[in-house]
Design an enzyme around this catalytic site. Structure first.
Site, mmCIF file in Angstrom:
data_model
loop_
_atom_site.group_PDB
_atom_site.id
_atom_site.type_symbol
_atom_site.label_atom_id
_atom_site.label_comp_id
_atom_site.label_asym_id
_atom_site.label_seq_id
_atom_site.Cartn_x
_atom_site.Cartn_y
_atom_site.Cartn_z
ATOM 1 N N ARG A 185 33.551 68.700 40.306
ATOM 2 C CA ARG A 185 33.062 68.703 38.918
ATOM 3 C C ARG A 185 31.671 69.328 38.804
ATOM 4 O O ARG A 185 31.362 69.991 37.822
ATOM 5 C CB ARG A 185 33.033 67.273 38.373
ATOM 6 N N LYS A 228 54.602 55.586 33.441
ATOM 7 C CA LYS A 228 55.097 54.951 32.228
ATOM 8 C C LYS A 228 55.489 55.925 31.132
ATOM 9 O O LYS A 228 54.766 56.883 30.859
ATOM 10 C CB LYS A 228 53.991 54.058 31.656
ATOM 11 N N GLY A 278 45.098 63.846 36.929
ATOM 12 C CA GLY A 278 44.549 63.698 38.276
ATOM 13 C C GLY A 278 45.595 63.725 39.369
ATOM 14 O O GLY A 278 45.434 64.410 40.387
ATOM 15 N N GLY A 287 43.545 62.774 30.641
ATOM 16 C CA GLY A 287 43.754 62.276 29.280
ATOM 17 C C GLY A 287 43.515 63.374 28.257
ATOM 18 O O GLY A 287 44.276 63.518 27.288
HETATM 19 P P1 AMP Z 1 50.530 58.491 35.786
HETATM 20 O O1 AMP Z 1 49.102 58.083 35.934
HETATM 21 O O2 AMP Z 1 51.218 57.909 34.621
HETATM 22 O O3 AMP Z 1 50.731 59.994 35.904
HETATM 23 O O4 AMP Z 1 51.295 57.809 37.007
HETATM 24 C C1 AMP Z 1 51.026 58.145 38.330
HETATM 25 C C2 AMP Z 1 51.539 57.075 39.222
HETATM 26 O O5 AMP Z 1 52.925 56.883 39.025
HETATM 27 C C3 AMP Z 1 51.355 57.402 40.685
HETATM 28 O O6 AMP Z 1 50.440 56.518 41.249
HETATM 29 C C4 AMP Z 1 52.754 57.244 41.277
HETATM 30 O O7 AMP Z 1 52.745 56.570 42.507
HETATM 31 C C5 AMP Z 1 53.463 56.408 40.226
HETATM 32 N N1 AMP Z 1 54.917 56.624 40.289
HETATM 33 C C6 AMP Z 1 55.580 57.780 40.210
HETATM 34 N N2 AMP Z 1 56.894 57.584 40.365
HETATM 35 C C7 AMP Z 1 57.086 56.251 40.554
HETATM 36 C C8 AMP Z 1 58.232 55.432 40.769
HETATM 37 N N3 AMP Z 1 59.467 55.961 40.825
HETATM 38 N N4 AMP Z 1 58.033 54.102 40.907
HETATM 39 C C9 AMP Z 1 56.803 53.572 40.857
HETATM 40 N N5 AMP Z 1 55.675 54.300 40.641
HETATM 41 C C10 AMP Z 1 55.815 55.623 40.498
#
Ligand code: AMP
Length: 390
Positions: free
Chosen positions: A35, A197, A348, A371
């Site tokens: 950064r 999510k 990230g 974000g």
């Molecule tokens: P996000 O911040 O929403 O992009 O989520 C990233 C996180 O989602 C990472 O730490 C991944 O380990 C987790 N992730 C991705 N796929 C899965 C899965 N099938 N089950 C549980 N966690 C997951």
């Protein structure tokens, strides 16, 4: 287009540059200086033009209190040690101290102001605080893309008060790529979405239904979609409260002719981080959870990406932090790197995945804001960028 620092005459002027020096710091040691290096181009340009430059940033979440665990002093020391540009640390971000430091500032040296989040007025965008922050300056430059979705004083309040304002090189580049995606993407345009999510990415998925030709879903959020479609998902993460929303998304995709693809196979385990096992079909057996997309899905998604002219990627395809479940994410990263078209990666985790896969140098644009990049796509702009146009 947003105005660039190059469009302003800043020689001899007092210039406040909002940078993002929110670097990973442990025991005073900086582990990743990306950064700082990225903002250095704008800072050096302003110094070369003979501007009196002060840099303002946040670091961590001191929650409006002066908490020295979050001081920016080690960042100033690091910048000097590594000779990135000459910098003098100022132990406040507003008030007399800033004015005095500007008065005695040597040409070619920048000031780094103390963590702006030591004041409650920053995150609240308190008008009085914004006024104090803006008071010593003639010009405002924003080069902190990762904070452009926040209506904070140092991002939104100050440029609302100063007439001369523009984007630094980093924000200008981000805005150029994201503007292209939201206004005029070269088609076919594919979005690859993953992560934990559905609920986190709902807004962006809805907007993408109006923009994209293809949407590929991976990560844990795929299981909420699969569950809605009637497949068994075992113990995979499923957001039960999002099932009706997922139904709407699928309906809208069909109506608009957007090809929304879901995994057809998986890498599963009986517990989070347990022994990996292949699951060659869509349904997941009882007692198992999906932790990565399987090889057939990689093949199908790769085929869908071929011929696309623009790709946006946000969110890993699986638990890529663990080697046993990183295959899907890395395979997609490598595929994206091989396409030779406009590929934009934000968030990230996806950024660290393309770097780990050794694919970063073949990606057209790696966004510095997770974000912020999602909100840019969702709303078509960001408050911190819009205010530069006002
Ligand atoms: P996000 O911040 O929403 O992009 O989520 C990233 C996180 O989602 C990472 O730490 C991944 O380990 C987790 N992730 C991705 N796929 C899965 C899965 N099938 N089950 C549980 N966690 C997951």
């Amino acid at each position: 287009m947003v105005k660039s620092i190059k469009d302003l005459d800043i020689t001899g002027k007092k210039v406040l540059i909002r940078v993002d020096f929110n670097v990973p710091l442990k025991d005073g040691v900086i582990n990743d200086d990306t950064r700082i290096r990225e903002a250095a181009k704008t800072v050096s340009y302003a110094l070369e033009k003979g501007a009196k430059v002060a840099l303002v940033s946040h670091l961590g979440r001191p929650k409006g209190e002066k908490n020295m665990a979050y001081t920016l002093k080690p960042v100033a020391d690091y910048i000097n040690e590594k000779s990135i540009f000459p910098v003098v640390f100022v132990s406040d971000s507003v008030g007399d101290e800033v004015g005095k430091a500007l008065d005695v500032l040597k040409p070619g040296t920048a000031l780094l102001l103390e963590n702006v989040r030591f004041y409650k007025g920053e995150e609240k965008n308190d008008p009085e605080f914004a006024k104090e922050l803006a008071a010593p300056f003639d010009v405002f430059i924003n080069d902190a893309f990762g904070t452009c979705h926040r209506k904070h004083a140092s991002v939104y309040g100050v440029p609302g008060l100063l007439k001369e304002k523009a984007a630094g090189f980093l924000v200008e580049k981000e805005a150029r790529y994201f503007d292209k995606i939201v206004k005029n993407p070269e088609r076919p345009f594919a979005a690859v979405l993953g992560g934990a999510k559905v609920s986190d990415k709902l807004g962006v998925i809805k907007s993408l239904l109006d923009m994209a030709d293809v949407i590929l879903i991976g990560g844990a959020m795929a299981y909420t979609f699969l569950k809605y479609k009637g497949f068994s998902t075992g113990t995979s993460i499923v957001e039960e409260d999002q099932l009706s929303i997922v139904a709407d998304i699928l309906k809208t995709a069909e109506k608009k002719g957007v090809k929304l693809m879901l995994p057809v196979d998986h890498v599963i385990s009986d517990k989070f981080g347990g022994e990996p096992r292949a699951c060659p079909e869509v349904s997941i057996p009882d007692g198992f959870m999906g932790l990565d997309i399987g090889p057939e899905t990689v093949k199908e998604y790769s085929k869908a990406l071929e011929g696309c002219k623009t790709v946006l990627w946000n969110g890993p395809m699986g638990v890529f932090e663990q080697p046993a479940y990183s295959g899907g994410t890395f395979a997609i990263a490598k595929k994206l790197a091989s396409l030779g078209v406009t590929v934009i990666v934000g968030g990230g985790d996806s950024v660290s995945a393309v770097k780990k896969a050794g694919a970063a140098d073949k990606i057209s644009h790696i966004s510095t804001g997770g974000g912020a990049s999602l909100e840019y796509v969702e709303f078509g702009t960001l408050p911190g960028i819009d205010i530069l146009r006002a």
